[in-house]
Write a protein that holds these residues in place. Structure first.
Motif, PDB file in Angstrom:
ATOM      1  N   MET A  15      45.023  15.837 -21.015  1.00 36.15           N
ATOM      2  CA  MET A  15      44.980  16.554 -22.283  1.00 36.15           C
ATOM      3  C   MET A  15      44.111  17.816 -22.177  1.00 36.15           C
ATOM      4  N   LYS A  16      43.065  17.730 -21.386  1.00 36.50           N
ATOM      5  CA  LYS A  16      42.202  18.895 -21.196  1.00 36.50           C
ATOM      6  C   LYS A  16      42.971  20.018 -20.506  1.00 36.50           C
ATOM      7  N   LYS A  17      43.770  19.669 -19.502  1.00 34.17           N
ATOM      8  CA  LYS A  17      44.565  20.665 -18.788  1.00 34.17           C
ATOM      9  C   LYS A  17      45.689  21.206 -19.675  1.00 34.17           C
ATOM     10  N   GLU A  25      44.740  22.093 -30.390  1.00 33.02           N
ATOM     11  CA  GLU A  25      44.618  20.796 -29.733  1.00 33.02           C
ATOM     12  C   GLU A  25      45.711  19.864 -30.225  1.00 33.02           C
ATOM     13  N   MET A  26      46.381  19.263 -29.265  1.00 31.03           N
ATOM     14  CA  MET A  26      47.479  18.350 -29.581  1.00 31.03           C
ATOM     15  C   MET A  26      47.001  16.918 -29.364  1.00 31.03           C
ATOM     16  N   SER A  27      47.582  15.993 -30.076  1.00 23.72           N
ATOM     17  CA  SER A  27      47.285  14.576 -29.842  1.00 23.72           C
ATOM     18  C   SER A  27      48.279  14.032 -28.826  1.00 23.72           C
ATOM     19  N   PRO A  28      47.924  13.003 -28.078  1.00 17.39           N
ATOM     20  CA  PRO A  28      48.839  12.430 -27.092  1.00 17.39           C
ATOM     21  C   PRO A  28      50.172  11.996 -27.710  1.00 17.39           C
ATOM     22  N   ASP A  29      50.170  11.573 -28.975  1.00 13.70           N
ATOM     23  CA  ASP A  29      51.408  11.134 -29.610  1.00 13.70           C
ATOM     24  C   ASP A  29      52.375  12.287 -29.863  1.00 13.70           C
TER      25      ASP A  29
END
Length: 317
Positions: A15-17, A25-29
């Motif tokens: 997520m950092k990359k 910022e995006m969420s994993p979902d």
């Protein structure tokens, strides 16, 4: 793994990359992350292969590159983006030419939304798994004679064997990476790759020149611009050499003309010959040389060398 794409679990490091490319910022979902085998160092169906050094160069160049369909250059076809790459050695696996097998792997992400749902389902079902990459390399080395096919003539034919050694080209010195695409039939058996380099690059330059001459509006990448500039510079150098050769040839033809037709106007012939092509000048040159050789007549009566008398008459009384 036989396929080129597989689903992946997202980590905090991932997520950092990914956030280095997103505007928020995006969420994993919100994202669908997957692994891609971009290319490897095995000999492909076109009898070409990347060197391991080239794979490492491409690994850096492919970070941030986009994923599209069938190498379409439309922005609307952008689907995914690569955020990480690495070169992996496959344990116990060898290439066709006996080297250790290395694969350039990438991690990519796309939006997990309704628009991409059919593609995500196709990837999960193993239907969409072949990919190809578009990149540029500086050299194409023959496996038989080590000649760079892009700069020198090579008589060896890719796919044939010479003394039990397979002829193929090794692609070295990666200069740019453009994109990866979902395709149906890749060139590499394992990873799948459609490359744009060497002769294919030359064809692209010719296509660009044709489009410009027809007045079409086109957008060039930095690499394409550099290739076009190199192509134009090469044409300039060839033109200068051709002009120098023509001047020397014209001078020779005029000299032969003066010898063959001494009473004719030299200036008139020079004005005519100056507009001839090199091929026409060569034809005149060969023709006049033959005419001059045939016109040389040997004298019928040749002076015989003086012979000394051996009758000893000087000593007769």
């Amino acid at each position: 793994m036989q396929g080129c794409i597989e689903k992946s679990i997202t980590t905090d490091e991932d997520m950092k990359k990914i956030h280095s490319f997103t505007r928020r910022e995006m969420s994993p979902d919100e994202l669908y992350v997957f692994n891609v085998d971009l290319c490897n160092n095995d000999v492909d169906r076109d009898y070409e292969k990347f060197s391991v050094d080239t794979l490492n160069q491409l690994a850096k160049l492919f970070v941030g590159r986009t994923g599209i369909f069938d190498h379409s250059m439309k922005s609307s076809d952008q689907t995914a983006r690569i955020f990480d790459t690495f070169v992996h050695r496959e344990e116990g696996k060898k290439t066709v030419d006996g080297e250790d097998f290395y694969t350039l792997k990438a991690r990519a992400y796309m939006l997990n939304n309704d628009e991409n749902r059919p593609l995500i389902e196709s990837i999960d079902a193993g239907i969409k798994k072949e990919v190809s990459v578009s990149c540029s390399v500086g050299k194409e080395i023959c496996s038989i004679c080590s000649a760079d096919r892009r700069k020198s003539r090579c008589e060896h034919i890719k796919g044939r064997s010479y003394g039990n050694k397979l002829c193929y080209s090794t692609l070295v010195d990666a200069t740019d990476a453009y994109e990866f695409s979902f395709v149906a039939v890749p060139a590499q058996r394992e990873a799948g790759i459609t490359k744009s380099f060497s002769k294919k690059e030359e064809k692209q330059v010719q296509d660009v020149v044709k489009m410009i001459s027809q007045g079409e509006e086109i957008t060039l990448t930095k690499s394409q611009t550099n290739e076009l500039c190199s192509y134009i510079e090469g044409l300039k150098q060839e033109a200068e050499l051709g002009e120098s050769y023509k001047k020397k040839l014209l001078k020779e033809v005029v000299g032969l003309f003066k010898s063959a037709f001494p009473k004719m106007d030299e200036a008139l012939f020079v004005s005519v010959a100056s507009v001839m092509t090199n091929k026409e000048l060569l034809g005149f040159c060969d023709g006049m040389k033959k005419s001059l050789n045939e016109s040389k007549i040997k004298p019928q009566l040749a002076i015989k060398p003086e012979q000394k008398s051996n009758d000893n008459s000087d000593f007769k009384i």
